[in-house]
Structure formats: structure tokens, C-alpha cells
Design an enzyme around this catalytic site. Structure first.
Site, short mmCIF file in Angstrom:
data_model
loop_
_atom_site.label_atom_id
_atom_site.label_comp_id
_atom_site.label_asym_id
_atom_site.label_seq_id
_atom_site.Cartn_x
_atom_site.Cartn_y
_atom_site.Cartn_z
N GLU A 60 -64.89 -23.69 24.50
CA GLU A 60 -65.56 -24.34 25.62
C GLU A 60 -65.01 -23.71 26.89
O GLU A 60 -63.78 -23.68 27.07
CB GLU A 60 -65.28 -25.85 25.60
N ARG B 195 -53.92 -26.67 13.13
CA ARG B 195 -53.75 -26.15 14.50
C ARG B 195 -52.41 -25.47 14.64
O ARG B 195 -51.47 -25.76 13.90
CB ARG B 195 -53.74 -27.31 15.50
N LYS C 252 -55.54 -28.44 26.75
CA LYS C 252 -56.13 -27.81 27.94
C LYS C 252 -56.07 -28.77 29.14
O LYS C 252 -55.91 -28.33 30.26
CB LYS C 252 -57.58 -27.43 27.67
#
Ligand code: ATP
Ligand code: MG
Length: 565
Positions: free
Chosen positions: A41, A268, A278
Site C-alpha cells: 500500500e 512476518r 508503518k
């Protein structure tokens, strides 16, 4: 014989995702195609966690002869920006991967997604809900208790269609209505409890401008985008496991037995002494707690690049930690080890003195300069040598001299001898102090017979010091970076504000360092240097010809290891 040569002959040594891909190829699924995607994104810069996903998505495609798309998941214009798109492209290329002409945007599929939404409304599978997001959230129930159905759930198809069109025409305020899938408010998977498909957003989109006033949610966009693009294996991280049934539910509306994308999840990357969210990284940037997304203390790819980390070291680290189905916290020491390992092989050695004190060699002729030879890199026989000036006045590190040394201090002390690396053995004969007793200059004599090639070259002394000739030394600044946080797992300390845990010593600036001319000459951002006995450095982009600034990539040894023991 197998017709598909991309199939690995044996699954040994493959990670679990590669095994799945290998088996699917063997079974001829999706016509024997492999197509992955990396779907960032564009709402921030990529970090080293993304690098793990990139290495998987692009790496597996390379390994099995497939393709990997770069897809910008740009479904929320409020947070997204072209600055991020550009940085993401640059970072993936720097890591060594190439998506060719396979650059896509979820926003390219807005028309098809809208069309699908309309179809679902017509089939009675979606409805417009006039409740606020708070009301909707309060009806969700819990994993053990069913949710409550919305009072708008049984609207007629006509009314739903009319309202959805008007939502997109901009007739309603943001937050006043959403489009929901009509699935099952009692489903044990909370994601099936009439998930939101579309919300109203009036901020213009960086690609589609003001064309749309409704934007699809992640769950309604991702699987379908995979489908529209021909993605076969949609590899993501474990937090998407509970989303998978919904992914399959929406994809089923499009796919058939000849082609259907599937989602696979791996663990992850989480790193000690940093944060990976983020949102938190953005906060550090916005509040000026770091000097931007590419601050060399940030776990961002651009920060690590500016700091002097190499793509190979990052990829080697990711290979070493591997891919599993269990969440873990990876030690930053392992990353640092991979960085040292790579830099040791490729960096040019030279001399720089970080905290200089002048040494005058009183029996060396005034005004004379001779050149001594320095190996560029003992680990690389092809790297050659360079010349470094030696003269009567040189600099050494202030803490390489002690007036009253303890036993076993093998560096310079009154009446003691050391070797100046690559040059002569010198003996300390005295010092000059200022009014406060600080040492201003050290006086030595040198033994002219001890230079390499001369009979005394093999004479042994206990200490060897790095040094820089004073008249030709280049003045510069060093930025000494350390870990960004002083606690091992800031994300786990939920009671504390993460900003309180920042390491106050994560950046120390040393001005007036002395660098040998050759190092200054070859330096440029990204060129790896080793300041002998000090650490690995590279030039910072803030440098100017008159003010060179070097970033310390990493010290030669892991000093934290000792502290933690
Ligand atoms: P946000 O924090 O905004 O949810 P994100 O970190 O998930 O963002 P995306 O841009 O959605 O960022 O991520 C793109 C891809 O990178 C996704 O497939 C995601 O699974 C993967 N990814 C993100 N963080 C990590 C991580 N720490 N380790 C491995 N993969 C990651
Ligand atoms: Mg995400």
C-alpha cells in the site's frame, strides 16, 4: 517425463511455500502457471519486513520460472501518495528485483470491482447500511457470541442499487453509509459477519482523481485484483489467515476450475530494537524524532541503504531466518552479522581518526612526505593497494594514548613503543598539555629502520595504531549510529508510549574527524569503506565537497552482545 521443466525434481530443501508451489505446478493447476505479486500500500516507505515479502514473492517466481507483479494496493486515497509509489519502486530495484512491465494498481480494477459489487447487490448478496461505523462495530459480537443483524439488512435490491449509485455520485457524507456483504452475522469467523465492501471517501485519489466517491475495502479488493491480474499464488503474512475464507468467498464469485488464485501465509519479520509498524514509523517521521523515512536509524530499506547496508546482506539475512508458519522475533544481531560479513568482503580499507590528537615525530625531517602502501582489502586479492602519505605530524585516536596506563595497555604511553600501521615504530618521548592538563600534543621519535622492506620491519611491538598524516588529512564529520530503541521488543510494551523507549544515544555526531586523502577521494554514498579499527562507513547524501559526512554503517564488533551478557 514432466512437460513442465520448472518443477523441482525433489522437494527437499524447499520451504513450505515453495513446496506448495512445486506441488501445484506438478498437478498442473492454473495451466501450470506461476504468477505471484508484491502488493504494497503506497502509504509509507518499505521496511525490512517488506523485504522479506519481496524476497519471497519475487524470489519464488524466479526460482520456478514464473512472474511476479508489482501491485500498488491503492484503495485508500486519504493515506496514499506518489512519493511513496516512487520510493517503493526504487527500493525493490535496489534489492535486486525486477517486475518488468508488470506494474499494476488496485485502482486499475475499480471499474470491475464496482461492477462486481453491483452484481452482488442484484443477487441479494450485498446491502447498503445506513449505520455509523461505531454502530456496526457494536453489533459485531465476539468470537463466542453471534453478532446482531443490521436493521437495513433486508432492503430491497432496487433500494440498495439506488443508494449505492448515489453513494458513488457523492450525494452522501463520508461515514454515513457503507456497502456490506450479506453473509452471516453468526459465523464463527468474525470476518464473515457482513463485512464492509465499500466506504465513501471524498479525498481525491492520486491516480483516479475524483472519479470515485466509494472505495473498496482491502477484503473486497485484494482477492479480486489477484484474479483480474492472473495471480496464481497470493503469498502474504500470517495476520491474513483469518481473512482467507473471505478471500476465497469473493474470488469464488469470479473464478472457475481452470484458474483460481490461492492465498498462502508465512510469518512476518519482526526485529529486536526497532518497530515495524508503518503507523509508528510515520509518527517518528512526522514528529521529527528521526530525520525522515531514510534516516539511517530507521528499519526502512531507504534508511538501511543510506546507512550503508547492502542488498546482499539483507537478502542473506532473510535467507538465514527463513519462512515458517509461526510468529517470531528475529534478533537484529543476526542482521548486523550479515552486514559485517558482506562488508568485510567488499569494503575498501583505509584510515580515519575519529577523536584526533596530534603526534609530532621529532626526529623526522620537517617538510618531508613519503608514501606508504596500504592494502585495499585483504579479503579480496584483486582489490590492489593505495598510497598514503606519512609525515612529521600525524593524528592518532586520543584514547590510543594514556599517560598513566594500566598493565596490559598495549597502545601508546610515555617511553612505550607502538607500530603505526603500514609505517614505522614510534616511541613516546613526552607530551604538551594545556592549562587544564589536557594533552595537546604527543611527542615521539621514530625508528627509521622499521618500515616495510627494511631490516627492522619484522621487529615486534605489542600495539599497532591507525593514524592519518596531518598536513594532508581531510576534515570530515562522522555520524555514529546505534540501535533506534533501547528495549528489545518495543511493540510488546503495550503499557508504554513507544517513543519513550527510543535510544537517546542512537546518533552521536563526531566533528573534525581526520580522513586519509584516498578514502575521501573514493567516497560516495553507498561505497563501502572500512575505517580500520573503527568500523564500516559510507558517505552520507548530506555531504558536500567542503564538508564530508560519513555514516557509520556498523561497528567492527557487536558491542551489545557484551552488554547483554
Ligand atoms: P500496514 O502496517 O499499513 O498494514 P503493511 O506493513 O502490512 O502495512 P503493506 O504495504 O500492506 O504493508 O504490505 C505489503 C506486503 O508486505 C504485504 O503482503 C505484507 O504481508 C508484507 N509485509 C508487511 N510487513 C511485513 C513483515 N514485517 N514481514 C513480512 N512481510 C511483511
Ligand atoms: Mg497491510
Amino acid at each position: 517425463m514432466d512437460s513442465n521443466e520448472n518443477i523441482m525434481p525433489e522437494a527437499k530443501g524447499l520451504n513450505f511455500v515453495e513446496e506448495i508451489v512445486n506441488n501445484d505446478l506438478k498437478d498442473g493447476k492454473n495451466g501450470g502457471r506461476l504468477n505471484t505479486r508484491f502488493p504494497p500500500e503506497p502509504n509509507g516507505y518499505l521496511h525490512i519486513g517488506h523485504a522479506k515479502a519481496i524476497c519471497m514473492d519475487f524470489g519464488i517466481a524466479e526460482k520456478f520460472g514464473g512472474t511476479c507483479n508489482l501491485r500498488f494496493d491503492d484503495t485508500n486515497p486519504v493515506k496514499e501518495d506518489v512519493e511513496y509509489v516512487d520510493s517503493i519502486r526504487e527500493d525493490i530495484k535496489w534489492l535486486g528485483f525486477d517486475w518488468g512491465d508488470r506494474e499494476y494498481y488496485a485502482s486499475d480494477y475499480f471499474p470491475q470491482l464496482f461492477e462486481l459489487a453491483v452484481r452482488l447487490i442484484k443477487e441479494g448478496k450485498a446491502y447498503v447500511d445506513d449505520q455509523t461505523s461505531e454502530q456496526i462495530a457494536s453489533q459485531k459480537g465476539t468470537p463466542t457470541q453471534p453478532g446482531t443483524e443490521s436493521p437495513y439488512r433486508s432492503r430491497s435490491v432496487e433500494e440498495n442499487l439506488d443508494l449505492f449509485m448515489r453513494m458513488n455520485a457523492g450525494e452522501f457524507e463520508e461515514g454515513s453509509r457503507v456497502l456490506r456483504a450479506k453473509i452471516d452475522m453468526a459465523n464463527s469467523n468474525m470476518h464473515f459477519r457482513d463485512p464492509i465492501m465499500y466506504r465513501i471517501i471524498k479525498t481525491p485519489h492520486h491516480r483516479t482523481g475524483t472519479t470515485w466517491k466509494v472505495y473498496p475495502m482491502y477484503d473486497f479488493a485484494h482477492g479480486q485484483s489477484d484474479y483480474f491480474e492472473g495471480v496464481t499464488h497470493s503469498i502474504c503474512t500470517l495476520e491474513f489467515v483469518p481473512h482467507r475464507p473471505l478471500y476465497e468467498y469473493f474470488v469464488k464469485e469470479l473464478a472457475d476450475e481452470t484458474y483460481c488464485p490461492r492465498q498462502i501465509e508465512f510469518n512476518r519479520l519482526n526485529l529486536t530494537y526497532t518497530v515495524m509498524s508503518k503507523r509508528k514509523l510515520l509518527q517518528l517521521v512526522k514528529e521529527g524524532l528521526v530525520a525522515g523515512w531514510d534516516d539511517p536509524r530507521m528499519p526502512t530499506i531507504s534508511g538501511l541503504r543510506r546507512r550503508g547496508f547492502t542488498p546482499r546482506s539483507i537478502r542473506n539475512f532473510i535467507d538465514a531466518i527463513g519462512y515458517t508458519k509461526y510468529e517470531a522475533l528475529n534478533s537484529i544481531s543476526l542482521l548486523e552479522h550479515a552486514v559485517r560479513d558482506d562488508l568485510n568482503k567488499i569494503s575498501t580499507r583505509g584510515m580515519a581518526v575519529i577523536n584526533p590528537v596530534k603526534v609530532v615525530i621529532t626526529n623526522y625531517p620537517e617538510g618531508q612526505t613519503e608514501m606508504v602502501e596500504m592494502e585495499n582489502n585483504p579479503e579480496d586479492t584483486e582489490s590492489g593497494v593505495h598510497q598514503m602519505p606519512f609525515s612529521r605530524e600525524i593524528y592518532i585516536e586520543r584514547d590510543d594514548f594514556m599517560e598513566n596506563p594500566p598493565k596490559k595497555f598495549f597502545r601508546l604511553a610515555p617511553d612505550g613503543e607502538v607500530r603505526l600501521k603500514g609505517a614505522y615504530i614510534v616511541k613516546c618521548t613526552g607530551v604538551k598539555k594545556d592549562a587544564d592538563g589536557n594533552i595537546e600534543e604527543i611527542y615521539c621519535t621514530y625508528d627509521p629502520d622499521t618500515r616495510s622492506g627494511l631490516p627492522g620491519a619484522s621487529r615486534k611491538v605489542k600495539g599497532t595504531l591507525h593514524w592519518v598524516s596531518a598536513p594532508t588529512a581531510v576534515n570530515a564529520t562522522a555520524r555514529i549510529y546505534d540501535r533506534l530503541f533501547c528495549v528489545e521488543n518495543p511493540a510488546a510494551e503495550t503499557e508504554r508510549d513507544f517513543r519513550e523507549m527510543l535510544n537517546p544515544d542512537s546518533l552521536k555526531v563526531a566533528e573534525g574527524i581526520k580522513v586519509e586523502p584516498y578514502l575521501a577521494e573514493i567516497s560516495s554514498p553507498g561505497v563501502p569503506l572500512q575505517f580500520q579499527r573503527i568500523g564500516y562507513f559510507t558517505l552520507d547524501k548530506d555531504s558536500t565537497p567542503g564538508n564530508l559526512i560519513f555514516n557509520r554503517t556498523i561497528a567492527l564488533k557487536d558491542s551489545w552482545e557484551k552488554i547483554n551478557k
